[in-house]
Write a protein that holds these residues in place. Structure first.
Motif, PDB file in Angstrom:
ATOM      1  N   GLY A  67       0.807  -1.204   0.000  1.00 48.45           N
ATOM      2  CA  GLY A  67       0.000   0.000   0.000  1.00 48.45           C
ATOM      3  C   GLY A  67       0.844   1.261   0.000  1.00 48.45           C
ATOM      4  N   ASP A  68       0.189   2.381   0.269  1.00 47.65           N
ATOM      5  CA  ASP A  68       0.873   3.673   0.232  1.00 47.65           C
ATOM      6  C   ASP A  68       1.991   3.763   1.268  1.00 47.65           C
ATOM      7  OD1 ASP A  68      -0.817   4.657  -1.817  1.00 47.65           O
ATOM      8  OD2 ASP A  68      -2.364   5.099  -0.341  1.00 47.65           O
ATOM      9  N   GLY A  69       1.750   3.230   2.457  1.00 45.92           N
ATOM     10  CA  GLY A  69       2.779   3.255   3.485  1.00 45.92           C
ATOM     11  C   GLY A  69       4.004   2.458   3.087  1.00 45.92           C
ATOM     12  N   THR A  70       3.786   1.361   2.373  1.00 46.81           N
ATOM     13  CA  THR A  70       4.897   0.547   1.892  1.00 46.81           C
ATOM     14  C   THR A  70       5.780   1.343   0.943  1.00 46.81           C
ATOM     15  OG1 THR A  70       3.626  -1.505   2.104  1.00 46.81           O
ATOM     16  CG2 THR A  70       5.507  -1.539   0.609  1.00 46.81           C
ATOM     17  N   VAL A  83      16.940   3.734 -10.432  1.00 52.19           N
ATOM     18  CA  VAL A  83      16.098   2.557 -10.227  1.00 52.19           C
ATOM     19  C   VAL A  83      14.629   2.920 -10.438  1.00 52.19           C
ATOM     20  CG1 VAL A  83      15.443   0.730  -8.626  1.00 52.19           C
ATOM     21  CG2 VAL A  83      17.780   1.617  -8.627  1.00 52.19           C
ATOM     22  N   VAL A  84      13.898   2.046 -11.129  1.00 58.26           N
ATOM     23  CA  VAL A  84      12.491   2.268 -11.470  1.00 58.26           C
ATOM     24  C   VAL A  84      11.599   1.532 -10.479  1.00 58.26           C
ATOM     25  CG1 VAL A  84      10.726   1.973 -13.259  1.00 58.26           C
ATOM     26  CG2 VAL A  84      13.097   2.485 -13.901  1.00 58.26           C
ATOM     27  N   LEU A  85      10.475   2.153 -10.110  1.00 61.35           N
ATOM     28  CA  LEU A  85       9.473   1.509  -9.267  1.00 61.35           C
ATOM     29  C   LEU A  85       8.323   1.001 -10.129  1.00 61.35           C
ATOM     30  CD1 LEU A  85       8.108   0.849  -6.515  1.00 61.35           C
ATOM     31  CD2 LEU A  85       7.088   3.140  -6.628  1.00 61.35           C
ATOM     32  N   GLY A  86       8.039  -0.298 -10.017  1.00 66.19           N
ATOM     33  CA  GLY A  86       6.844  -0.877 -10.612  1.00 66.19           C
ATOM     34  C   GLY A  86       5.918  -1.265  -9.473  1.00 66.19           C
ATOM     35  N   LEU A  87       4.775  -0.624  -9.366  1.00 68.37           N
ATOM     36  CA  LEU A  87       3.905  -0.793  -8.203  1.00 68.37           C
ATOM     37  C   LEU A  87       2.772  -1.775  -8.466  1.00 68.37           C
ATOM     38  CD1 LEU A  87       3.031   0.011  -5.347  1.00 68.37           C
ATOM     39  CD2 LEU A  87       1.824   1.965  -6.347  1.00 68.37           C
ATOM     40  N   LEU A  88       2.627  -2.725  -7.541  1.00 70.05           N
ATOM     41  CA  LEU A  88       1.474  -3.623  -7.506  1.00 70.05           C
ATOM     42  C   LEU A  88       0.647  -3.209  -6.297  1.00 70.05           C
ATOM     43  CD1 LEU A  88       3.260  -7.070  -8.109  1.00 70.05           C
ATOM     44  CD2 LEU A  88       2.338  -5.480  -9.823  1.00 70.05           C
ATOM     45  N   PRO A  89      -0.469  -2.500  -6.501  1.00 67.29           N
ATOM     46  CA  PRO A  89      -1.222  -1.957  -5.367  1.00 67.29           C
ATOM     47  C   PRO A  89      -1.986  -3.050  -4.612  1.00 67.29           C
ATOM     48  CG  PRO A  89      -1.726  -0.809  -7.430  1.00 67.29           C
ATOM     49  CD  PRO A  89      -1.043  -2.089  -7.778  1.00 67.29           C
ATOM     50  N   PRO A 103      -3.870   0.191 -12.560  1.00 66.72           N
ATOM     51  CA  PRO A 103      -4.919  -0.794 -12.260  1.00 66.72           C
ATOM     52  C   PRO A 103      -4.669  -1.420 -10.895  1.00 66.72           C
ATOM     53  CG  PRO A 103      -3.329  -1.710 -13.807  1.00 66.72           C
ATOM     54  CD  PRO A 103      -2.959  -0.264 -13.635  1.00 66.72           C
ATOM     55  N   THR A 104      -5.741  -1.711 -10.153  1.00 60.33           N
ATOM     56  CA  THR A 104      -5.596  -2.357  -8.850  1.00 60.33           C
ATOM     57  C   THR A 104      -5.792  -3.868  -8.934  1.00 60.33           C
ATOM     58  OG1 THR A 104      -7.907  -1.846  -8.358  1.00 60.33           O
ATOM     59  CG2 THR A 104      -6.239  -0.304  -7.553  1.00 60.33           C
ATOM     60  N   ASP A 105      -6.302  -4.355 -10.054  1.00 56.45           N
ATOM     61  CA  ASP A 105      -6.352  -5.795 -10.288  1.00 56.45           C
ATOM     62  C   ASP A 105      -4.922  -6.316 -10.447  1.00 56.45           C
ATOM     63  OD1 ASP A 105      -7.840  -8.342 -11.294  1.00 56.45           O
ATOM     64  OD2 ASP A 105      -6.366  -7.879 -12.864  1.00 56.45           O
ATOM     65  N   LEU A 106      -4.590  -7.376  -9.716  1.00 59.77           N
ATOM     66  CA  LEU A 106      -3.203  -7.837  -9.676  1.00 59.77           C
ATOM     67  C   LEU A 106      -2.671  -8.228 -11.050  1.00 59.77           C
ATOM     68  CD1 LEU A 106      -0.714  -8.481  -8.004  1.00 59.77           C
ATOM     69  CD2 LEU A 106      -1.659 -10.762  -7.594  1.00 59.77           C
ATOM     70  N   ALA A 107      -3.443  -8.975 -11.811  1.00 58.98           N
ATOM     71  CA  ALA A 107      -2.969  -9.414 -13.129  1.00 58.98           C
ATOM     72  C   ALA A 107      -2.712  -8.223 -14.045  1.00 58.98           C
ATOM     73  CB  ALA A 107      -3.991 -10.362 -13.761  1.00 58.98           C
ATOM     74  N   ARG A 108      -3.628  -7.262 -14.054  1.00 59.05           N
ATOM     75  CA  ARG A 108      -3.453  -6.075 -14.894  1.00 59.05           C
ATOM     76  C   ARG A 108      -2.293  -5.209 -14.396  1.00 59.05           C
ATOM     77  NH1 ARG A 108      -8.298  -2.647 -14.975  1.00 59.05           N
ATOM     78  NH2 ARG A 108      -7.140  -1.543 -16.600  1.00 59.05           N
ATOM     79  N   ALA A 109      -2.103  -5.156 -13.076  1.00 57.94           N
ATOM     80  CA  ALA A 109      -0.978  -4.394 -12.527  1.00 57.94           C
ATOM     81  C   ALA A 109       0.347  -5.009 -12.969  1.00 57.94           C
ATOM     82  CB  ALA A 109      -1.071  -4.334 -11.006  1.00 57.94           C
ATOM     83  N   CYS A 110       0.412  -6.332 -13.007  1.00 52.23           N
ATOM     84  CA  CYS A 110       1.623  -7.007 -13.493  1.00 52.23           C
ATOM     85  C   CYS A 110       1.858  -6.687 -14.970  1.00 52.23           C
ATOM     86  CB  CYS A 110       1.507  -8.513 -13.293  1.00 52.23           C
ATOM     87  SG  CYS A 110       1.593  -9.067 -11.575  1.00 52.23           S
ATOM     88  N   GLU A 111       0.775  -6.673 -15.750  1.00 49.08           N
ATOM     89  CA  GLU A 111       0.893  -6.328 -17.163  1.00 49.08           C
ATOM     90  C   GLU A 111       1.397  -4.902 -17.344  1.00 49.08           C
ATOM     91  OE1 GLU A 111      -2.968  -7.100 -18.682  1.00 49.08           O
ATOM     92  OE2 GLU A 111      -2.865  -9.257 -18.275  1.00 49.08           O
ATOM     93  N   ASN A 112       0.949  -4.001 -16.486  1.00 43.80           N
ATOM     94  CA  ASN A 112       1.433  -2.622 -16.565  1.00 43.80           C
ATOM     95  C   ASN A 112       2.926  -2.551 -16.278  1.00 43.80           C
ATOM     96  OD1 ASN A 112       1.065   0.441 -16.499  1.00 43.80           O
ATOM     97  ND2 ASN A 112       1.898   0.038 -14.457  1.00 43.80           N
ATOM     98  N   VAL A 113       3.381  -3.320 -15.282  1.00 43.36           N
ATOM     99  CA  VAL A 113       4.807  -3.345 -14.965  1.00 43.36           C
ATOM    100  C   VAL A 113       5.608  -3.820 -16.169  1.00 43.36           C
ATOM    101  CG1 VAL A 113       6.564  -4.534 -13.595  1.00 43.36           C
ATOM    102  CG2 VAL A 113       4.546  -3.605 -12.467  1.00 43.36           C
TER     103      VAL A 113
END
Length: 314
Positions: A67-70, A83-89, A103-113
């Motif tokens: 999450g945001d705190g992380t 270094v680049v940040l790829g975020l999985l919310p 995207p907050t859907d895990l699969a779509r977030a991975c695709e965005n990364v």
């Protein structure tokens, strides 16, 4: 396009973190992301060290689940680096994801990364901390104290309004002095305050907008202070709080700046992206383009990545 090699780091103490770790690792591998390591971190306090060791080992991209705190907790290790940040919310509020259009859907977030573009966004600074969204003083601190992990897991984003009601019942107002080192605004003293916030991003608190024109790429901090005021004024603030339009009310103090020093009476804890990690008096600033992050190809947030352009010319 993601920069390799990458390291997957998931805060497994965050909401859905543990159950998503294996799925994220498998999906990223399927998408062709070269993972040199993958870590499910059960103790969030060790996240900065895990990120630092990964960067030292040669990681070009940190794929971070949490999450945001992380994100805030590891921002100092990534600030102003290549270094680049790829975020999985995988958090509760995921306000940074909203700001970045992720995207907050895990699969779509991975695709965005795997397939997104890299942009530069700003980082807020408070003492030794970095923040993406908002640092708040006052009522927001009480809300954070009420937001226990069990409530967040049970209610998700609805935990925020429930915690706000609980915090308001026992809240005491405070006074603040704001000083502007750059001289862009006159110093001001404000009394009988409910909340004071210094914002770098656009969203916070589970989807509330900081201010109508707030952005994470404008190189400015939005500063607002809400006095207790009359019952009618409090209703006006509450009515327009989610949209951020309350900052346009005559009784609400709101400015944009690059630097501000805040002192309070009595002294106040500071909520930094959901974590109580600072205390007044404190100085706030902004690192322009301090974080490289992967966003969707059609996203309009962020500044075109300078580092990528420089490497393309070399």
């Amino acid at each position: 396009m993601i920069e390799s090699p990458a390291v997957l780091i998931v805060n497994s103490a965050s909401r859905r973190g543990q159950e998503n770790f294996s799925q994220a690792r498998d999906r990223l591998t399927e998408l062709g992301v070269e993972l040199m390591a993958a870590h499910a971190v059960e103790d969030p306090s060790t996240l900065p060290d895990v990120v630092a060791r990964s960067v030292a080992a040669g990681a070009r991209t940190i794929v971070l689940g949490g999450g945001d705190g992380t994100v805030s907790s590891v921002a100092p290790q990534l600030c102003s680096t290549e270094v680049v940040l790829g975020l999985l919310p995988t958090g509760t509020a995921n306000d940074l994801a909203r700001t970045l259009g992720l995207p907050t859907d895990l699969a779509r977030a991975c695709e965005n990364v795997a397939n997104g573009k890299i942009v530069d966004v700003d980082l807020g600074v408070v003492g030794d901390d970095r923040f993406l969204n908002v640092s708040s003083i006052g009522l927001a601190v009480g809300v954070t104290e009420q937001l226990n992990p069990r409530l967040k897991k049970r209610l998700g984003a609805l935990a925020y309004p429930v915690a706000t009601i609980k915090a308001y019942r026992r809240f005491q107002t405070f006074s603040a002095k704001l000083e502007f080192p750059d001289g862009d605004h006159p110093d001001v003293e404000l009394d009988d305050l409910l909340q004071l916030a210094v914002a770098n991003g656009r969203f916070y608190g589970g989807g509330a907008v900081v201010a109508p024109n707030a952005g994470i790429d404008d190189h400015l901090l939005d500063v607002y202070a809400i006095p207790r005021g009359t019952p009618r004024q409090r209703w006006q603030v509450a009515r327009h709080f989610v949209s951020g339009a309350f900052t346009e009310s005559d009784h609400v103090y709101h400015v944009t700046t690059r630097n501000v020093r805040v002192s309070t009476v009595p002294g106040q804890a500071i909520n930094v992206d959901g974590e109580l990690s600072a205390h007044t008096p404190e100085t706030f600033g902004v690192v322009q383009g301090g974080l490289r992050v992967i966003v969707p190809e059609d996203a309009t947030v962020g500044v075109a990545d300078i580092s990528a352009r420089q490497r393309a010319r070399s």
